[in-house]
Design a protein around this motif. Sequence first.
Motif, mmCIF file in Angstrom:
data_model
loop_
_atom_site.group_PDB
_atom_site.id
_atom_site.type_symbol
_atom_site.label_atom_id
_atom_site.label_comp_id
_atom_site.label_asym_id
_atom_site.label_seq_id
_atom_site.Cartn_x
_atom_site.Cartn_y
_atom_site.Cartn_z
ATOM 1 N N UNK A 133 0.736 -1.041 -0.076
ATOM 2 C CA UNK A 133 -0.212 0.003 0.019
ATOM 3 C C UNK A 133 1.022 1.167 0.034
ATOM 4 N N UNK A 134 0.157 2.416 -0.014
ATOM 5 C CA UNK A 134 0.834 3.708 -0.048
ATOM 6 C C UNK A 134 1.643 3.821 1.018
ATOM 7 N N UNK A 135 2.661 4.765 1.337
ATOM 8 C CA UNK A 135 3.433 5.075 2.160
ATOM 9 C C UNK A 135 2.761 6.101 3.069
ATOM 10 N N UNK A 136 1.726 5.825 3.528
ATOM 11 C CA UNK A 136 0.775 6.712 4.450
ATOM 12 C C UNK A 136 0.255 5.969 5.597
ATOM 13 N N UNK A 137 0.320 6.632 6.687
ATOM 14 C CA UNK A 137 -0.194 5.954 8.126
ATOM 15 C C UNK A 137 -1.483 5.303 7.971
ATOM 16 N N UNK A 138 -1.608 3.901 8.125
ATOM 17 C CA UNK A 138 -2.708 3.137 8.006
ATOM 18 C C UNK A 138 -3.533 3.656 9.551
ATOM 19 N N UNK A 139 -4.959 3.366 9.823
ATOM 20 C CA UNK A 139 -5.492 3.752 11.022
ATOM 21 C C UNK A 139 -4.800 3.198 12.135
ATOM 22 N N UNK A 140 -4.149 1.752 12.111
ATOM 23 C CA UNK A 140 -3.490 1.141 13.019
ATOM 24 C C UNK A 140 -2.184 2.023 13.327
ATOM 25 N N UNK A 141 -1.450 2.523 12.367
ATOM 26 C CA UNK A 141 -0.443 3.092 12.522
ATOM 27 C C UNK A 141 -0.770 4.497 13.519
ATOM 28 N N UNK A 142 -1.760 5.038 13.060
ATOM 29 C CA UNK A 142 -2.135 6.384 13.888
ATOM 30 C C UNK A 142 -2.563 5.925 15.261
ATOM 31 N N UNK A 143 -3.031 4.669 15.498
ATOM 32 C CA UNK A 143 -3.434 4.473 16.733
ATOM 33 C C UNK A 143 -2.376 4.197 17.694
ATOM 34 N N UNK A 144 -1.284 3.683 16.859
ATOM 35 C CA UNK A 144 -0.156 3.053 17.652
ATOM 36 C C UNK A 144 0.803 4.450 17.813
ATOM 37 N N UNK A 145 0.626 5.489 17.170
ATOM 38 C CA UNK A 145 1.584 6.490 17.539
ATOM 39 C C UNK A 145 1.277 7.297 18.460
ATOM 40 N N UNK A 146 2.186 6.899 19.761
ATOM 41 C CA UNK A 146 1.898 7.462 21.087
ATOM 42 C C UNK A 146 2.749 8.333 21.474
ATOM 43 N N UNK A 147 3.833 8.542 20.752
ATOM 44 C CA UNK A 147 4.775 9.837 21.089
ATOM 45 C C UNK A 147 4.785 11.003 20.016
ATOM 46 N N UNK A 148 4.214 11.990 20.617
ATOM 47 C CA UNK A 148 4.007 13.122 19.600
ATOM 48 C C UNK A 148 5.261 13.815 18.895
ATOM 49 N N UNK A 149 6.532 13.285 19.753
ATOM 50 C CA UNK A 149 7.540 13.925 19.175
ATOM 51 C C UNK A 149 8.347 13.038 17.974
ATOM 52 N N UNK A 150 7.858 11.869 17.850
ATOM 53 C CA UNK A 150 8.616 10.981 17.150
ATOM 54 C C UNK A 150 8.182 11.357 15.637
ATOM 55 N N UNK A 151 9.283 10.807 14.771
ATOM 56 C CA UNK A 151 8.929 10.858 13.245
ATOM 57 C C UNK A 151 8.535 9.560 12.904
ATOM 58 N N UNK A 152 7.428 9.345 12.083
ATOM 59 C CA UNK A 152 7.095 8.122 11.685
ATOM 60 C C UNK A 152 7.355 7.810 10.213
ATOM 61 N N UNK A 153 8.288 7.111 9.863
ATOM 62 C CA UNK A 153 8.814 7.048 8.444
ATOM 63 C C UNK A 153 8.154 5.627 7.836
ATOM 64 N N UNK A 154 7.662 5.711 6.624
ATOM 65 C CA UNK A 154 6.799 4.418 6.164
ATOM 66 C C UNK A 154 7.591 4.565 4.720
ATOM 67 N N UNK A 155 8.067 3.373 4.436
ATOM 68 C CA UNK A 155 8.510 3.045 3.149
ATOM 69 C C UNK A 155 7.516 1.960 2.370
ATOM 70 N N UNK A 156 6.987 2.530 1.147
ATOM 71 C CA UNK A 156 6.048 1.434 0.566
ATOM 72 C C UNK A 156 7.120 0.960 -0.781
ATOM 73 N N UNK A 157 6.684 -0.524 -0.693
ATOM 74 C CA UNK A 157 7.230 -1.588 -1.491
ATOM 75 C C UNK A 157 6.277 -1.961 -2.617
ATOM 76 N N UNK A 158 5.012 -1.177 -2.631
ATOM 77 C CA UNK A 158 4.340 -1.705 -3.673
ATOM 78 C C UNK A 158 4.600 -1.323 -5.129
ATOM 79 N N UNK A 159 5.489 -0.373 -5.596
ATOM 80 C CA UNK A 159 5.840 -0.328 -6.528
ATOM 81 C C UNK A 159 7.473 -0.802 -6.890
ATOM 82 N N UNK A 160 7.948 -0.852 -8.256
ATOM 83 C CA UNK A 160 9.253 -1.282 -8.343
ATOM 84 C C UNK A 160 10.232 -0.501 -7.372
ATOM 85 N N UNK A 161 10.099 1.022 -7.387
ATOM 86 C CA UNK A 161 11.149 1.697 -6.742
ATOM 87 C C UNK A 161 10.462 2.016 -5.324
ATOM 88 N N UNK A 162 11.074 2.031 -4.339
ATOM 89 C CA UNK A 162 10.446 2.383 -2.962
ATOM 90 C C UNK A 162 10.284 3.557 -2.737
#
Length: 113
Positions: A63-92
């Motif tokens: 899927x897209x490199x965008x936070x899922x509802x689960x990602x949002x629910x699990x994102x407990x630290x407001x200071x953190x950076x959440x990096x998502x790499x999508x492997x959906x296409x040939x190029x990450x």
Amino acid sequence: MLAGPMNGAAEPTGDVSQVYPCRNADASARTYTVEPRDLLRAMRDAEAHGDDIIGVWHSHTHTDPYPSPTDVRQAVDPMWVYVIVSLRDDAPMLRAYRIRDGVIAECSVVIDG
Ligand SMILES: [Zn+2]
């Protein structure tokens, strides 16, 4: 996990000085929980270098490199950076976000070195 320096206000500067590959305690391709021993090891190493854990990255295999509802629910630290790499296409595709009180804000990413 991602480690980096903090500024005078105890907020991450946004620089990433070290990355720590960690096992997925969920042993799942759909959800993740950072293996606690790996997290502890990363925290200790970051501390030993005068840095802090400032975020976490994971991949979305289909899927897209965008936070899922689960990602949002699990994102407990407001200071953190959440990096998502999508492997959906040939190029990450790599994107980074701050997630605060359920609100997703994309951060710009500069890759150097
Ligand atoms: Zn995700």
